[in-house]
Every structure is written in C-alpha cells, then in structure tokens.
Design a protein around this motif. Structure first.
Motif, PDB file in Angstrom:
ATOM      1  N   ALA A 141       0.935  -1.294  -0.063  1.00 26.85           N
ATOM      2  CA  ALA A 141      -0.038  -0.032  -0.023  1.00 26.85           C
ATOM      3  C   ALA A 141       0.727   1.289   0.073  1.00 26.85           C
ATOM      4  CB  ALA A 141      -1.090  -0.082   1.344  1.00 26.85           C
ATOM      5  N   SER A 142       0.441   2.409  -0.481  1.00 27.79           N
ATOM      6  CA  SER A 142       1.026   3.559  -0.677  1.00 27.79           C
ATOM      7  C   SER A 142       0.906   4.310   0.802  1.00 27.79           C
ATOM      8  CB  SER A 142       0.605   4.592  -1.761  1.00 27.79           C
ATOM      9  OG  SER A 142      -0.863   4.894  -1.476  1.00 27.79           O
ATOM     10  N   LYS A 143       1.634   5.217   1.119  1.00 21.83           N
ATOM     11  CA  LYS A 143       1.610   6.094   2.212  1.00 21.83           C
ATOM     12  C   LYS A 143       0.019   6.696   2.356  1.00 21.83           C
ATOM     13  CE  LYS A 143       3.730  10.054   2.886  1.00 21.83           C
ATOM     14  NZ  LYS A 143       5.256  10.647   3.129  1.00 21.83           N
ATOM     15  N   GLU A 144      -0.022   7.201   1.225  1.00 20.91           N
ATOM     16  CA  GLU A 144      -1.660   7.816   1.158  1.00 20.91           C
ATOM     17  C   GLU A 144      -2.578   6.720   1.478  1.00 20.91           C
ATOM     18  OE1 GLU A 144       1.534  10.044  -0.823  1.00 20.91           O
ATOM     19  OE2 GLU A 144       0.587   7.844  -1.264  1.00 20.91           O
ATOM     20  N   LYS A 145      -2.508   5.656   0.954  1.00 21.02           N
ATOM     21  CA  LYS A 145      -3.730   4.741   1.402  1.00 21.02           C
ATOM     22  C   LYS A 145      -3.649   4.211   2.891  1.00 21.02           C
ATOM     23  CE  LYS A 145      -5.306   0.102   0.351  1.00 21.02           C
ATOM     24  NZ  LYS A 145      -5.431  -1.051  -1.047  1.00 21.02           N
ATOM     25  N   ALA A 146      -2.484   4.160   3.145  1.00 17.98           N
ATOM     26  CA  ALA A 146      -2.264   3.811   4.597  1.00 17.98           C
ATOM     27  C   ALA A 146      -2.763   4.858   5.629  1.00 17.98           C
ATOM     28  CB  ALA A 146      -0.799   3.535   5.094  1.00 17.98           C
ATOM     29  N   MET A 147      -2.548   6.311   5.157  1.00 17.77           N
ATOM     30  CA  MET A 147      -3.108   7.369   5.996  1.00 17.77           C
ATOM     31  C   MET A 147      -4.611   7.370   5.915  1.00 17.77           C
ATOM     32  SD  MET A 147      -2.394  10.275   7.433  1.00 17.77           S
ATOM     33  CE  MET A 147      -0.591  11.091   6.986  1.00 17.77           C
ATOM     34  N   ALA A 148      -5.162   6.990   4.757  1.00 23.57           N
ATOM     35  CA  ALA A 148      -6.665   6.870   4.927  1.00 23.57           C
ATOM     36  C   ALA A 148      -6.967   5.700   5.660  1.00 23.57           C
ATOM     37  CB  ALA A 148      -6.993   6.669   3.413  1.00 23.57           C
ATOM     38  N   GLU A 149      -6.496   4.549   5.687  1.00 23.41           N
ATOM     39  CA  GLU A 149      -6.905   3.558   6.589  1.00 23.41           C
ATOM     40  C   GLU A 149      -6.819   3.773   8.112  1.00 23.41           C
ATOM     41  OE1 GLU A 149      -5.336   0.153   3.417  1.00 23.41           O
ATOM     42  OE2 GLU A 149      -4.265   0.503   5.023  1.00 23.41           O
ATOM     43  N   LEU A 150      -5.548   4.626   8.504  1.00 24.34           N
ATOM     44  CA  LEU A 150      -5.506   5.065   9.771  1.00 24.34           C
ATOM     45  C   LEU A 150      -6.683   5.924  10.016  1.00 24.34           C
ATOM     46  CD1 LEU A 150      -3.949   5.258  12.363  1.00 24.34           C
ATOM     47  CD2 LEU A 150      -2.443   6.804  11.374  1.00 24.34           C
ATOM     48  N   ILE A 151      -6.848   6.979   9.188  1.00 24.97           N
ATOM     49  CA  ILE A 151      -7.983   7.898   9.469  1.00 24.97           C
ATOM     50  C   ILE A 151      -9.503   7.091   9.736  1.00 24.97           C
ATOM     51  CG2 ILE A 151      -9.434   9.840   8.670  1.00 24.97           C
ATOM     52  CD1 ILE A 151      -6.674  10.701   7.505  1.00 24.97           C
ATOM     53  N   ASP A 152      -9.619   6.240   8.970  1.00 21.81           N
ATOM     54  CA  ASP A 152     -10.910   5.462   9.035  1.00 21.81           C
ATOM     55  C   ASP A 152     -10.874   4.649  10.421  1.00 21.81           C
ATOM     56  OD1 ASP A 152     -13.486   4.316   7.926  1.00 21.81           O
ATOM     57  OD2 ASP A 152     -12.124   2.402   8.253  1.00 21.81           O
ATOM     58  N   ALA A 153      -9.786   4.029  10.797  1.00 19.60           N
ATOM     59  CA  ALA A 153      -9.700   3.400  12.217  1.00 19.60           C
ATOM     60  C   ALA A 153     -10.002   4.179  13.139  1.00 19.60           C
ATOM     61  CB  ALA A 153      -8.609   2.635  12.206  1.00 19.60           C
ATOM     62  N   ILE A 154      -9.381   5.388  13.062  1.00 19.72           N
ATOM     63  CA  ILE A 154      -9.518   6.451  14.160  1.00 19.72           C
ATOM     64  C   ILE A 154     -10.955   6.812  14.418  1.00 19.72           C
ATOM     65  CG2 ILE A 154      -8.965   8.864  14.609  1.00 19.72           C
ATOM     66  CD1 ILE A 154      -6.455   8.667  13.492  1.00 19.72           C
ATOM     67  N   ASN A 155     -11.538   7.245  13.226  1.00 17.35           N
ATOM     68  CA  ASN A 155     -12.969   7.659  13.280  1.00 17.35           C
ATOM     69  C   ASN A 155     -13.896   6.701  13.737  1.00 17.35           C
ATOM     70  OD1 ASN A 155     -12.382  10.411  12.544  1.00 17.35           O
ATOM     71  ND2 ASN A 155     -12.504   9.695  10.465  1.00 17.35           N
ATOM     72  N   ASP A 172       2.163  13.433   6.637  1.00 16.85           N
ATOM     73  CA  ASP A 172       2.974  12.359   7.156  1.00 16.85           C
ATOM     74  C   ASP A 172       2.638  12.225   8.615  1.00 16.85           C
ATOM     75  OD1 ASP A 172       4.214  14.803   7.934  1.00 16.85           O
ATOM     76  OD2 ASP A 172       6.371  13.822   7.592  1.00 16.85           O
ATOM     77  N   TYR A 173       1.467  13.153   9.189  1.00 20.76           N
ATOM     78  CA  TYR A 173       1.339  13.477  10.463  1.00 20.76           C
ATOM     79  C   TYR A 173      -0.086  13.588  10.760  1.00 20.76           C
ATOM     80  CZ  TYR A 173       1.663  15.552  15.114  1.00 20.76           C
ATOM     81  OH  TYR A 173       1.344  15.871  16.515  1.00 20.76           O
ATOM     82  N   ILE A 174      -0.549  12.904  12.045  1.00 24.10           N
ATOM     83  CA  ILE A 174      -1.866  13.065  12.437  1.00 24.10           C
ATOM     84  C   ILE A 174      -1.770  13.225  14.016  1.00 24.10           C
ATOM     85  CG2 ILE A 174      -4.159  12.201  12.785  1.00 24.10           C
ATOM     86  CD1 ILE A 174      -3.683  10.482  10.169  1.00 24.10           C
ATOM     87  N   TYR A 175      -2.458  14.172  14.331  1.00 26.48           N
ATOM     88  CA  TYR A 175      -2.747  14.743  15.670  1.00 26.48           C
ATOM     89  C   TYR A 175      -4.057  14.472  16.187  1.00 26.48           C
ATOM     90  CZ  TYR A 175      -3.443  17.489  19.754  1.00 26.48           C
ATOM     91  OH  TYR A 175      -3.858  18.079  21.247  1.00 26.48           O
ATOM     92  N   VAL A 176      -4.578  13.980  17.140  1.00 25.30           N
ATOM     93  CA  VAL A 176      -6.125  13.609  17.606  1.00 25.30           C
ATOM     94  C   VAL A 176      -6.266  13.707  19.170  1.00 25.30           C
ATOM     95  CG1 VAL A 176      -7.851  11.833  17.352  1.00 25.30           C
ATOM     96  CG2 VAL A 176      -6.101  11.613  15.999  1.00 25.30           C
ATOM     97  N   GLU A 177      -7.057  14.668  19.578  1.00 23.54           N
ATOM     98  CA  GLU A 177      -7.622  14.661  20.903  1.00 23.54           C
ATOM     99  C   GLU A 177      -8.790  13.549  21.024  1.00 23.54           C
ATOM    100  OE1 GLU A 177      -6.704  19.279  21.748  1.00 23.54           O
ATOM    101  OE2 GLU A 177      -8.682  18.590  21.267  1.00 23.54           O
ATOM    102  N   TYR A 178      -8.593  13.012  22.174  1.00 16.11           N
ATOM    103  CA  TYR A 178      -9.584  11.958  22.666  1.00 16.11           C
ATOM    104  C   TYR A 178     -10.147  12.328  23.750  1.00 16.11           C
ATOM    105  CZ  TYR A 178      -8.380   8.008  19.019  1.00 16.11           C
ATOM    106  OH  TYR A 178      -8.293   7.322  18.194  1.00 16.11           O
ATOM    107  N   SER A 179     -11.350  12.717  23.604  1.00 14.08           N
ATOM    108  CA  SER A 179     -12.255  13.183  24.927  1.00 14.08           C
ATOM    109  C   SER A 179     -13.150  11.930  25.456  1.00 14.08           C
ATOM    110  CB  SER A 179     -13.140  14.302  24.447  1.00 14.08           C
ATOM    111  OG  SER A 179     -12.489  15.498  24.229  1.00 14.08           O
ATOM    112  N   PHE A 193       4.154   9.093  10.207  1.00 11.05           N
ATOM    113  CA  PHE A 193       4.870   8.166   9.111  1.00 11.05           C
ATOM    114  C   PHE A 193       6.358   8.845   8.708  1.00 11.05           C
ATOM    115  CE2 PHE A 193       0.418   7.758   9.062  1.00 11.05           C
ATOM    116  CZ  PHE A 193      -0.045   6.688   8.100  1.00 11.05           C
ATOM    117  N   PRO A 194       7.262   8.282   9.353  1.00  7.76           N
ATOM    118  CA  PRO A 194       8.937   8.642   8.862  1.00  7.76           C
ATOM    119  C   PRO A 194       9.073   8.250   7.788  1.00  7.76           C
ATOM    120  CG  PRO A 194       8.723   6.665  10.340  1.00  7.76           C
ATOM    121  CD  PRO A 194       7.278   6.922  10.398  1.00  7.76           C
ATOM    122  N   PRO A 195      10.351   9.266   7.242  1.00  6.85           N
ATOM    123  CA  PRO A 195      10.589   8.855   5.734  1.00  6.85           C
ATOM    124  C   PRO A 195      11.404   7.534   5.664  1.00  6.85           C
ATOM    125  CG  PRO A 195      11.933  10.503   6.892  1.00  6.85           C
ATOM    126  CD  PRO A 195      10.698  10.116   7.896  1.00  6.85           C
ATOM    127  N   GLY A 196      11.477   6.982   4.407  1.00  5.31           N
ATOM    128  CA  GLY A 196      12.072   5.646   4.117  1.00  5.31           C
ATOM    129  C   GLY A 196      11.171   4.666   3.577  1.00  5.31           C
TER     130      GLY A 196
END
Length: 238
Positions: A141-155, A172-179, A193-196
């Motif tokens: 998977a591309s980084k963009e696809k992995a980012m979309a998967e992570l956002i879906d898991a968060i939501n 390459d970065y997501i910041y979430v507040e959990y209340s 998502f670190p480079p490499g």
C-alpha cells in the motif's frame, strides 16, 4: 423547619457517581407536631437526627485530579467541576533532533514508540502497513492509502467511549484529541509516518493528567491496531 439537600459525588475512572440524601427533620417533640407536618428520617445504621439540627456526612477534603465534587447548602444547589480537559502540551509534533515523536514524562499515563526498549512502562512498538510476510510482498500500500486506513480506524474505533477529534493532519502526521465521556478528560494521540521505505508508523498516546490512566492509552492503541490488522497492518516487535 426547611429541608436540607446534601449531594456528594466521587469520580472513579470514567464513571460519575452521585449520591443524594434528603432529610426533613421536624421539631424535637414529634408527638407535638402539628397536623399535616411530614416527618422523614434517613434509614440506616448511620442516620443521625438531633433536635432542630442536622448532622451531614463529612465530604472528603482532598480531591484527586480525576474526581469532581458536587455540594449543596440549604435549597441552593452548587455544582463545581474541575477543568479536566487541561491545557494542550506545547511540545507535540515531530521533534527535530533526532526526528521522532516526543518522549513520555515520568508518569505511567503515556506510551510512545520513541522510548527505549528497556522501558516497558512507556515503550510500545511501531506499526508497519506493509509487512513483508503480508501485503508488503504481494500488494504493498502507498503511504496515502495507509493514511486513509488509519483515519478510518480512528473515526470508527472508540475504546472506552472516548470521542476522537482530528486536530491536525499533514502528509505524514496526524494529531488527535480523545475526550472521555461525562467529564471530558483529554488524551493527546499522535501518529507519524517517518521517511524511508520501511512503511513504518510511529505513535504516542498520553493523558494530560499525570496520574494513573487506568490503561486507557494502551487499550486505545490496541483497539486501533486490531482495526488496522483488517487492512493488513502489523505491529513490529511483539
């Protein structure tokens, strides 16, 4: 004689318990009560009644950060809630030297992939979205696809009923507040998502309060990891 309302509360974990006791105390000589007057006394081994006076339970004087106190006097009910949300830390984000997420404070309410392996209280292994024994070898998977998967898991993943809110997102970065429910404790959770070419995702999950977090951060990360495993992600290390 006017009635007195006493309200006591205590907070443990994410549960709010409110106990109210209402007592109406008549004159000392009940037998001389006028017609129509209601005499009601609390039942139980700890009830206390005195002529013309009421003795109330003593509320605790020392309050922890994860407690809230409700008090009342006479007919006026006074609610006093502490500011559980706290202040957003100013050191969040990718650190520059070396590039990584921030380390944890010396409290048990934080976990981070940036910690040392020999610190089991704070260290937790990173994730890979292209494991070599999985889709990384067959259909990476591309980084963009992995980012979309992570956002879906968060939501869609809300362990302990904490509500996520994505505050910041870059390529390459997501910041979430959990209340938390009820009183609104806030935990700060970051993903990087670190480079490499290793397809890694590092993360940090920390409570703004510095006490015991009742394993909320670890349970949250575990729930997210399990949700991401359905896409083919894996945890590195264990």
């Amino acid at each position: 004689m006017p009635s007195t309302l006493l309200v006591g509360s205590s907070f443990t974990g994410s549960k709010l318990q409110i106990q109210s006791v209402v007592e109406k105390v008549a004159a000392a000589d009940v037998s001389n009560a006028s017609p129509g007057r209601t005499v009601c006394q609390q039942k139980g081994s700890d009830r206390k009644a005195a002529s013309g006076k009421m003795q109330s339970e003593t509320l605790p004087t020392k309050v922890s950060r994860r407690e809230t106190i409700l008090r009342s006097s006479g007919s006026a009910l006074m609610l006093a809630f502490l500011n559980f949300a706290g202040e957003r830390p100013d050191y969040l984000g990718v650190q520059s030297n070396p590039p990584s997420l921030a380390l944890c404070p010396p409290t048990p309410s934080c976990i981070s992939t940036s910690e040392e392996l020999n610190d089991p209280t704070h260290y937790i292994p990173p994730w890979t979205y292209n494991p070599q024994d999985g889709r990384g070898r067959k259909n990476p998977a591309s980084k963009e696809k992995a980012m979309a998967e992570l956002i879906d898991a968060i939501n869609t993943t809300k362990p302990d009923n904490f509500s996520p809110r994505i505050v910041k997102q870059t390529d390459d970065y997501i910041y979430v507040e959990y209340s938390s429910p009820l009183v609104g404790f806030v935990d700060d959770v970051e993903f990087w998502f670190p480079p490499g070419n290793r397809s890694l995702v590092e993360y940090r999950s920390a409570s703004r309060t510095n006490g015991i977090d009742f394993s909320f951060n670890r349970k949250r990360i575990k729930a997210l990891r399990q949700a991401l495993e359905r896409y083919g992600w894996e945890s590195i290390g264990f």
